[in-house]
Design a protein around this motif. Structure first.
Motif, PDB file in Angstrom:
ATOM      1  N   MET A 193      22.268 -44.739  59.492  1.00 32.13           N
ATOM      2  CA  MET A 193      22.381 -45.762  60.252  1.00 32.13           C
ATOM      3  C   MET A 193      22.554 -45.093  61.615  1.00 32.13           C
ATOM      4  N   LEU A 194      22.006 -45.790  62.502  1.00 30.99           N
ATOM      5  CA  LEU A 194      22.476 -45.501  64.043  1.00 30.99           C
ATOM      6  C   LEU A 194      22.892 -46.933  64.426  1.00 30.99           C
ATOM      7  N   LEU A 195      24.143 -47.055  64.924  1.00 33.40           N
ATOM      8  CA  LEU A 195      24.657 -48.358  65.552  1.00 33.40           C
ATOM      9  C   LEU A 195      25.237 -48.341  66.787  1.00 33.40           C
ATOM     10  N   ASP A 196      24.992 -49.157  67.446  1.00 30.82           N
ATOM     11  CA  ASP A 196      25.522 -49.444  68.799  1.00 30.82           C
ATOM     12  C   ASP A 196      26.864 -50.360  68.981  1.00 30.82           C
ATOM     13  N   VAL A 197      27.861 -49.637  69.325  1.00 30.32           N
ATOM     14  CA  VAL A 197      29.220 -50.184  69.166  1.00 30.32           C
ATOM     15  C   VAL A 197      30.070 -50.161  70.307  1.00 30.32           C
ATOM     16  N   ASP A 198      30.761 -51.088  70.749  1.00 29.39           N
ATOM     17  CA  ASP A 198      31.534 -51.166  71.855  1.00 29.39           C
ATOM     18  C   ASP A 198      33.087 -51.191  71.390  1.00 29.39           C
ATOM     19  N   LYS A 199      34.086 -50.654  72.228  1.00 29.96           N
ATOM     20  CA  LYS A 199      35.315 -50.990  71.747  1.00 29.96           C
ATOM     21  C   LYS A 199      36.213 -50.793  73.074  1.00 29.96           C
ATOM     22  N   VAL A 200      37.392 -51.273  73.185  1.00 23.22           N
ATOM     23  CA  VAL A 200      38.325 -51.183  74.210  1.00 23.22           C
ATOM     24  C   VAL A 200      38.774 -49.847  74.186  1.00 23.22           C
ATOM     25  N   LEU A 201      38.958 -49.345  75.354  1.00 29.64           N
ATOM     26  CA  LEU A 201      39.178 -47.881  75.843  1.00 29.64           C
ATOM     27  C   LEU A 201      39.770 -47.089  74.631  1.00 29.64           C
ATOM     28  N   ASP A 202      41.113 -47.575  74.312  1.00 27.12           N
ATOM     29  CA  ASP A 202      41.720 -46.523  73.318  1.00 27.12           C
ATOM     30  C   ASP A 202      42.255 -47.731  72.019  1.00 27.12           C
ATOM     31  N   ARG A 203      41.917 -48.733  71.991  1.00 28.14           N
ATOM     32  CA  ARG A 203      42.393 -49.519  70.776  1.00 28.14           C
ATOM     33  C   ARG A 203      41.013 -49.815  70.031  1.00 28.14           C
ATOM     34  N   PRO A 204      40.738 -49.180  69.110  1.00 28.26           N
ATOM     35  CA  PRO A 204      41.525 -47.789  68.677  1.00 28.26           C
ATOM     36  C   PRO A 204      40.952 -46.490  69.462  1.00 28.26           C
ATOM     37  N   ASP A 205      41.421 -45.500  69.356  1.00 31.77           N
ATOM     38  CA  ASP A 205      40.991 -44.265  70.102  1.00 31.77           C
ATOM     39  C   ASP A 205      39.869 -43.890  69.098  1.00 31.77           C
ATOM     40  N   THR A 206      38.935 -42.850  69.912  1.00 28.99           N
ATOM     41  CA  THR A 206      37.706 -42.590  69.006  1.00 28.99           C
ATOM     42  C   THR A 206      37.868 -41.677  67.897  1.00 28.99           C
TER      43      THR A 206
ATOM     44  N   GLN B  78      34.579 -54.115  62.630  1.00 33.95           N
ATOM     45  CA  GLN B  78      35.255 -55.424  63.167  1.00 33.95           C
ATOM     46  C   GLN B  78      36.816 -55.155  62.743  1.00 33.95           C
ATOM     47  N   LYS B  79      37.137 -54.869  61.921  1.00 37.96           N
ATOM     48  CA  LYS B  79      38.532 -54.748  61.648  1.00 37.96           C
ATOM     49  C   LYS B  79      39.411 -53.957  62.556  1.00 37.96           C
ATOM     50  N   SER B  80      38.602 -52.998  63.051  1.00 38.95           N
ATOM     51  CA  SER B  80      39.209 -51.849  63.913  1.00 38.95           C
ATOM     52  C   SER B  80      39.507 -52.560  65.131  1.00 38.95           C
ATOM     53  N   GLY B  81      38.688 -53.588  65.522  1.00 38.88           N
ATOM     54  CA  GLY B  81      38.823 -54.163  66.901  1.00 38.88           C
ATOM     55  C   GLY B  81      37.469 -53.655  67.785  1.00 38.88           C
ATOM     56  N   ALA B  82      36.773 -53.204  67.081  1.00 40.52           N
ATOM     57  CA  ALA B  82      35.448 -52.558  67.967  1.00 40.52           C
ATOM     58  C   ALA B  82      34.408 -53.677  67.751  1.00 40.52           C
ATOM     59  N   VAL B  83      33.296 -53.599  68.524  1.00 40.51           N
ATOM     60  CA  VAL B  83      32.162 -54.646  68.308  1.00 40.51           C
ATOM     61  C   VAL B  83      30.855 -54.030  67.923  1.00 40.51           C
ATOM     62  N   LEU B  84      30.224 -54.551  66.840  1.00 38.73           N
ATOM     63  CA  LEU B  84      28.908 -53.952  66.398  1.00 38.73           C
ATOM     64  C   LEU B  84      27.958 -54.664  67.191  1.00 38.73           C
ATOM     65  N   HIS B  85      27.280 -54.212  68.239  1.00 39.64           N
ATOM     66  CA  HIS B  85      26.272 -54.885  68.960  1.00 39.64           C
ATOM     67  C   HIS B  85      24.899 -54.976  68.222  1.00 39.64           C
ATOM     68  N   SER B  86      24.424 -53.480  67.717  1.00 40.05           N
ATOM     69  CA  SER B  86      23.079 -53.621  67.140  1.00 40.05           C
ATOM     70  C   SER B  86      22.888 -52.566  66.125  1.00 40.05           C
ATOM     71  N   VAL B  87      22.016 -52.849  65.119  1.00 40.37           N
ATOM     72  CA  VAL B  87      21.779 -51.716  64.062  1.00 40.37           C
ATOM     73  C   VAL B  87      20.393 -51.144  64.656  1.00 40.37           C
ATOM     74  N   ASP B  88      20.424 -49.884  65.218  1.00 43.19           N
ATOM     75  CA  ASP B  88      19.111 -49.460  65.707  1.00 43.19           C
ATOM     76  C   ASP B  88      18.027 -48.517  64.892  1.00 43.19           C
ATOM     77  N   GLU B  89      18.911 -48.071  63.971  1.00 42.91           N
ATOM     78  CA  GLU B  89      17.952 -47.290  63.091  1.00 42.91           C
ATOM     79  C   GLU B  89      18.433 -47.358  61.397  1.00 42.91           C
TER      80      GLU B  89
END
Lengths: 89, 89, 89, 89, 89, 89, 89
Positions: free
Chosen positions: A1-14, A63-74
């Motif tokens: 799967m290829l996902l488009d995910v946003d997160k706050v700078l270091d919460r969590p770190d990559t 979601q639990k990690s605090g990041a946000v799933l924008h879209s499922v691209d593939e």
């Protein structure tokens, strides 16, 4: 799967996020690639491969990690990692 | 086969549609790649490979899922997955 | 061989035409790629490989299906599928 | 060898010319790619590989077929098909 | 991992820094590529692969060498070095 | 080695020159690619690989054939044909 | 390693310099690629691979030959020749 995910700078770190997502049932490998860095947020693409990945659990873990799933691209389902055929017209 | 398929945003969602199409007789693997996202609809290309795919059943399954088959853009029949030779003129 | 073939939209449809051409003596695999879609006609390239293909029979089968052979753009004869060397000047 | 060859539209047709050239002593495979089609003439590149090709016989066969050899653009001699190194300056 | 790292021109020099980072526990190979050279500073990307790399120790070693870690641009965790799938829209 | 060599149109012709250069001690394969054709002269790149090529003898053979060695653009010495790493800045 | 090295036109000539550098302890192969030719000087990139290369000895040999080491552009240390991951943002 290829996902488009946003997160706050270091919460969590990559690194932590990648290790966390790699532990979801069925996942063999995860690639997190930073595509954009703004003041507050980091835009990434998440590529994940595995055998019988629990997609719902994977999305929940994001979601639990605090990041946000924008879209499922593939999405690929089947007995091989099938590249999409490029359109020729 | 390479197909041009549109669907409503999450009805069905991409993961479910890929799993559904992968279960059609003769299908080995399916790749659904999102090419466009508008307010209502999602444009995708569907790449599918297999042995003796039941094409009619595959198209019917797309329709049954609520998605719309726009066009069949590439078809390969034979003993190997043959890439098209690019035109040189 | 790489052929430039036009056909009416769905007479025959691409899947049927590919299955039909794949059954010509000596053909191992056929790729039909749609390059243009107008109101009435569909432009395609047909790539075909095989051992000792009966070229005349292949062209006749295209005609019989209702499609039109515009040109033969590339032909390979020999013990391997030889890519053309690109011109460097 | 990579050759630049012109011929009249269908005298000979591309399939016949390729079969003819493939029968020259030492030839393993021939690729004829159409690069230009004018009203009267067809411009092609002819790529040929083999073991100990009789170059003179190959050129003579082109001429005998009614086609015209414009130039010899690339020649490889030795124990492998050596790609040219691209110039970096 | 792919890291964005700046350092002063020759403190440390690139060879020494690469040897130093290659000795961090779990590291199999390190690539340091210079992307920019200003009067005082050198911009680099650091690519590192290994089995169970101690990421914290790796970042600490960069800092200890006098170089500066700007960002973590790509992380892969799992049983293979997974390339990111490029976005198609 | 990659060499920049000019020659008069057909003195020698490209096939003869390639066969001649391929017979120099240590040479395994030669590629002569025409990069430019003017009225009098033909510009080429000559790519040559082998084990322990006698470079001086190779240059002398070029001169003896009537062609002119303009420059030596790339040299590889060692246990493999090493591609140059492209500069990233 | 990828090095940026300048030298006077033929002092030393490229073949001699490559042979000389290939004899430094630990070196398996050297590629010298000419990137620029001015009236007096020749700009090159030097790519070198090996097992446990004595970097200091390699740089000293460049200097001794009369050439000038401008910069060290890429260094890889470890159990494989690791390509740098390209930055995606």
């Amino acid at each position: 799967m290829l996902l488009d995910v946003d997160k706050v700078l270091d919460r969590p770190d990559t690194v932590t996020l990648a290790q966390d997502l790699a532990s979801v049932p069925g996942v063999s490998a995860v690639n997190i690639t930073v595509t954009e860095i703004d003041i507050q947020t980091v835009g990434t693409t998440v590529t994940v491969v595995g055998d019988d990945i629990d997609a719902a659990a994977f999305f929940a873990r994001i979601q639990k990690s605090g990041a946000v799933l924008h879209s499922v691209d593939e999405v690929v389902v089947g007995d091989r990692i099938l590249e999409p055929v490029p359109r020729r017209r």
